[in-house]
Write an enzyme that holds these catalytic residues in place. Structure first.
Site, short mmCIF file in Angstrom:
data_model
loop_
_atom_site.label_atom_id
_atom_site.label_comp_id
_atom_site.label_asym_id
_atom_site.label_seq_id
_atom_site.Cartn_x
_atom_site.Cartn_y
_atom_site.Cartn_z
N TYR A 53 -3.16 5.50 57.56
CA TYR A 53 -3.43 6.67 56.73
C TYR A 53 -4.58 7.46 57.35
CZ TYR A 53 -0.49 4.69 53.00
OH TYR A 53 0.55 4.19 52.26
N GLY A 54 -4.22 8.47 58.11
CA GLY A 54 -5.20 9.25 58.86
C GLY A 54 -4.85 9.19 60.33
#
Length: 323
Positions: A53-54
């Site tokens: 996530y990112g």
């Protein structure tokens, strides 16, 4: 009615485009922290993230923010919640030790507060040998006392049964399985099989995207524009074909002085799963918490099941989900 509570998902998308593009301000951090604390204080007892996530310079940013928030969280409260993250089985993470470095980095970002590590998706469809090796590697970390719990994600019933038995032979339990489940996922025998396997083996059944990317929260007489191209196309396809379903949800919501989001969450709970809902602000946290205060009747659940089965549009299935 399932007594299962509700979890919160803190993916990069959960805090909007400011984080995605790197324009995150101190005000954003304060709002996110309040949202996080309010959710936990209100009884949401699982925090779900992932190392993927990112992207780019923001890789792992979701875990980092959670770790920062947890530093200010009272230790006595930490014992009551599960901090879970997912490690991505990227093609370059191979062999039994393929996730070791990723685990160490996630654990560092979460400040050692990690409760559960989950394999983010199944590699069965393109590299079946990789999945079992990586899971055995997590088993090694568990036996060394470095991991408390192990979970799976996007793993169908056949592979879930196979992998559960493999780990059981080592004396290691698979604690959870995470799958896409909502009123907009297409009903299937696989759903029921996973539910039965979880019930028989006391595996926690976690449901991601319980709100169908927000579609299930939209009143039947509304058709809002979306900010991203992909979501706009998805909304254009699904919204017109879900009006009757959303009408029913809206009527049930009015009966309980609740929101359609609460109806969607409680439908998931009525199927024996714990929904993981993405929240961006304190009002969304409050709404999710309120879903814990009431339950669907058997008749309401059955009506929602029927309208789900007749729905002419469904959410796209995850392409990595195994049989």
């Amino acid at each position: 009615m399932s007594k299962k509570k509700i979890g919160i998902g803190f993916g990069t998308w959960a805090w909007g485009n400011k984080l995605v593009w790197g324009y995150k301000s101190e005000t954003d951090d304060i709002l996110l922290k309040k949202t996080f604390f309010d959710a936990i204080d209100g009884g949401l007892d699982l925090v779900d993230s992932a190392d993927s996530y990112g992207t780019g310079s923001l890789f792992g940013q979701s875990e980092k923010l959670i770790g920062d928030f947890l530093e200010e969280f009272p230790k006595r409260k930490l014992k009551k919640i599960t901090i879970a993250t997912k490690l991505a089985p990227f093609p370059w993470r191979i062999g039994r030790n393929g996730l070791n470095k990723a685990f160490q980095e996630s654990n560092r970002r979460l400040k050692g507060n990690m409760t559960r590590v989950q394999l983010h998706w199944s590699t069965f469809r393109y590299a079946p040998w990789q999945e079992e090796q990586l899971l055995n590697g997590l088993g090694d970390l568990y036996e060394k006392g470095l991991i408390k719990e192990i979970g799976l994600s996007n793993t169908g019933p056949k592979r879930l049964h196979f992998l559960y038995q493999k780990m059981k032979e080592r004396g290691i339990k698979i604690n959870s399985i995470q799958m896409q489940l909502s009123l907009l996922t297409k009903p299937s025998l696989e759903d029921e099989n996973i539910k039965n396997i979880c019930a028989e083996n006391k595996i926690e059944y976690l449901a991601y995207s319980p709100l169908g990317l927000g579609i299930l929260t939209i009143p039947p007489n509304k058709s809002p524009k979306n900010t991203t191209f992909l979501r706009q196309k998805l909304f254009q396809r699904i919204l017109p074909k879900t009006i009757e379903l959303r009408k029913l949800m809206n009527n049930i919501a009015k009966k309980y002085s609740a929101s359609q989001a609460q109806v969607a969450l409680n439908w998931v709970r009525s199927h024996g799963a714990k929904p993981i809902v993405g929240i961006r602000n304190p009002s969304q946290a409050k709404d999710a918490i309120s879903a814990l205060n009431w339950s669907l009747t058997k008749s309401e659940k059955e009506k929602l099941d029927f309208f789900r089965s007749k729905c002419l549009a469904n959410m796209p299935q995850n392409p990595f989900t195994s049989p």
